[in-house]
Design an enzyme around this catalytic site. Structure first.
Site, PDB file in Angstrom:
ATOM      1  N   ARG A 104       0.912  -1.265  -0.031  1.00 22.15           N
ATOM      2  CA  ARG A 104       0.119   0.184   0.059  1.00 22.15           C
ATOM      3  C   ARG A 104       0.959   1.108  -0.022  1.00 22.15           C
ATOM      4  O   ARG A 104       1.705   1.401   0.898  1.00 22.15           O
ATOM      5  CB  ARG A 104      -0.859  -0.117   1.182  1.00 22.15           C
ATOM      6  CG  ARG A 104      -2.261  -0.069   1.139  1.00 22.15           C
ATOM      7  CD  ARG A 104      -3.123  -0.087   2.288  1.00 22.15           C
ATOM      8  NE  ARG A 104      -2.679   0.551   3.727  1.00 22.15           N
ATOM      9  CZ  ARG A 104      -3.477   1.008   4.535  1.00 22.15           C
ATOM     10  NH1 ARG A 104      -4.921   0.843   4.062  1.00 22.15           N
ATOM     11  NH2 ARG A 104      -2.832   1.542   5.700  1.00 22.15           N
ATOM     12  N   ASP A 203       4.435  -5.478  10.080  1.00 22.25           N
ATOM     13  CA  ASP A 203       5.613  -5.121  11.066  1.00 22.25           C
ATOM     14  C   ASP A 203       5.489  -5.917  12.150  1.00 22.25           C
ATOM     15  O   ASP A 203       6.447  -6.266  12.859  1.00 22.25           O
ATOM     16  CB  ASP A 203       5.559  -3.514  11.298  1.00 22.25           C
ATOM     17  CG  ASP A 203       5.997  -2.765  10.211  1.00 22.25           C
ATOM     18  OD1 ASP A 203       6.824  -3.167   9.369  1.00 22.25           O
ATOM     19  OD2 ASP A 203       5.554  -1.561  10.316  1.00 22.25           O
TER      20      ASP A 203
HETATM   21  C1  PRP Z   1      -1.289  -4.315   4.471  1.00 20.89           C
HETATM   22  C2  PRP Z   1      -1.858  -5.562   4.845  1.00 20.89           C
HETATM   23  C3  PRP Z   1      -2.858  -5.479   3.659  1.00 20.89           C
HETATM   24  C4  PRP Z   1      -3.165  -4.134   3.334  1.00 20.89           C
HETATM   25  C5  PRP Z   1      -4.542  -3.828   3.811  1.00 20.89           C
HETATM   26  O1  PRP Z   1      -0.042  -4.691   3.873  1.00 20.89           O
HETATM   27  O2  PRP Z   1      -1.491  -6.741   5.043  1.00 20.89           O
HETATM   28  O3  PRP Z   1      -2.385  -6.441   2.529  1.00 20.89           O
HETATM   29  O4  PRP Z   1      -2.373  -3.539   4.046  1.00 20.89           O
HETATM   30  O5  PRP Z   1      -4.892  -2.613   3.424  1.00 20.89           O
HETATM   31  P1  PRP Z   1      -5.836  -2.081   2.335  1.00 20.89           P
HETATM   32  O6  PRP Z   1      -7.023  -2.742   2.745  1.00 20.89           O
HETATM   33  O7  PRP Z   1      -6.363  -0.603   2.667  1.00 20.89           O
HETATM   34  O8  PRP Z   1      -5.428  -2.255   0.902  1.00 20.89           O
HETATM   35  P2  PRP Z   1       0.973  -3.732   3.468  1.00 20.89           P
HETATM   36  O9  PRP Z   1       0.734  -3.086   2.355  1.00 20.89           O
HETATM   37  O10 PRP Z   1       1.065  -2.605   4.586  1.00 20.89           O
HETATM   38  O11 PRP Z   1       2.025  -4.371   3.206  1.00 20.89           O
HETATM   39  P3  PRP Z   1       3.071  -5.565   3.960  1.00 20.89           P
HETATM   40  O12 PRP Z   1       2.087  -6.683   4.274  1.00 20.89           O
HETATM   41  O13 PRP Z   1       4.037  -5.685   3.110  1.00 20.89           O
HETATM   42  O14 PRP Z   1       3.201  -4.729   5.256  1.00 20.89           O
HETATM   43  N1  URA Z   2      -2.475  -2.586   7.165  1.00 23.47           N
HETATM   44  C1  URA Z   2      -2.215  -3.045   8.323  1.00 23.47           C
HETATM   45  O1  URA Z   2      -1.259  -3.810   8.739  1.00 23.47           O
HETATM   46  N2  URA Z   2      -3.034  -2.457   9.270  1.00 23.47           N
HETATM   47  C2  URA Z   2      -4.236  -1.612   9.194  1.00 23.47           C
HETATM   48  O2  URA Z   2      -4.603  -1.202  10.180  1.00 23.47           O
HETATM   49  C3  URA Z   2      -4.479  -1.133   7.804  1.00 23.47           C
HETATM   50  C4  URA Z   2      -3.499  -1.699   6.866  1.00 23.47           C
END
Ligand code: PRP
Ligand code: URA
Length: 209
Positions: A104, A203
């Site tokens: 994201r 994280d």
């Molecule tokens: C987080 C989570 C989802 C997404 C949800 O991933 O694991 O994939 O955000 O958010 P949305 O519904 O608004 O799209 P992130 O993009 O932070 O990546 P990561 O898993 O690599 O930390």
């Molecule tokens: N992704 C996350 O990991 N946490 C949130 O609350 C939203 C998007």
């Protein structure tokens, strides 16, 4: 008729409360996410097709049901979805595993794709897409669009915590999939984080930040 289920098992609710706690460290968080995925998978896979096969017990030969069809495909959305895979493979060790890489954008909150590899023949498999968080819904909508573009037909989506905004968006964008939610939270904040949520799932699973 809605295409989502909000799960209500007390064990699931208890474990979700534990991962919300900011004092829960990486080791415990990871183990709990695995257990939650297993509990959710048990319920989400209750309609897997079965067929009777012949088995010889020490007493006699009988016809008895076993999972039928092509092996299940589990598709985590990277990164955080990876934390849910082992919970489901504990239930279905023969499952194949695909990967979809999305992150994201911190400013726009729009998803950006960086990887997609799915087990063939994807059109003949029951596909379980996993991601702990359904926030705006952008990542899940995008991931499932990609899977459909690759030929995926029977798709389930499993998340631990959803915001109402994301659940509505996903449910409307892909009314043909079944969505399983561990807990429906209140709303998104200005940074599009789920409230009360659990913070950044990636994280917390990987100990980054
Ligand atoms: C987080 C989570 C989802 C997404 C949800 O991933 O694991 O994939 O955000 O958010 P949305 O519904 O608004 O799209 P992130 O993009 O932070 O990546 P990561 O898993 O690599 O930390
Ligand atoms: N992704 C996350 O990991 N946490 C949130 O609350 C939203 C998007």
């Amino acid at each position: 008729m809605s295409n989502y289920v909000i799960m209500d098992h007390p064990l699931l609710k208890h474990k979700i409360s534990m991962i919300r706690d900011e004092r829960t460290g990486t080791n415990e968080f990871r183990a709990l996410v695995e257990e939650i995925a297993m509990l959710m998978g048990y319920e989400a896979l209750r309609d897997l097709p079965v067929q009777d096969v012949e088995v010889k017990t020490p007493i006699e030969t009988c016809m008895t049901p076993m999972i039928a069809g092509k092996k299940l495909a589990i598709v985590p959305i990277l990164r955080a979805g990876l934390g849910m895979v082992s919970g489901i493979t504990a239930l279905v060790p023969s499952a194949k595993i695909g990967h979809i890489g999305l992150y994201r954008d911190p400013e726009t909150h729009e998803p950006h794709e960086y990887y997609c590899k799915l087990p063939a023949p994807i059109d003949q498999r029951c596909i379980v897409v996993v991601d702990p968080m359904l926030a705006t819904g952008g990542s899940a909508v995008d991931a499932i669009t990609q899977i459909k573009e690759h030929g995926g037909k029977t798709i389930k989506f499993m998340c631990i915590i959803a915001a109402p905004e994301g659940l509505k968006r996903l449910s409307q964008a892909h009314p043909d999939i079944q969505i399983y939610v561990g807990q429906l939270d209140r709303c998104l904040n200005e940074q599009a984080y789920i409230c009360p949520g659990l913070g950044d799932a990636g994280d917390r699973i990987f100990g980054t930040k």
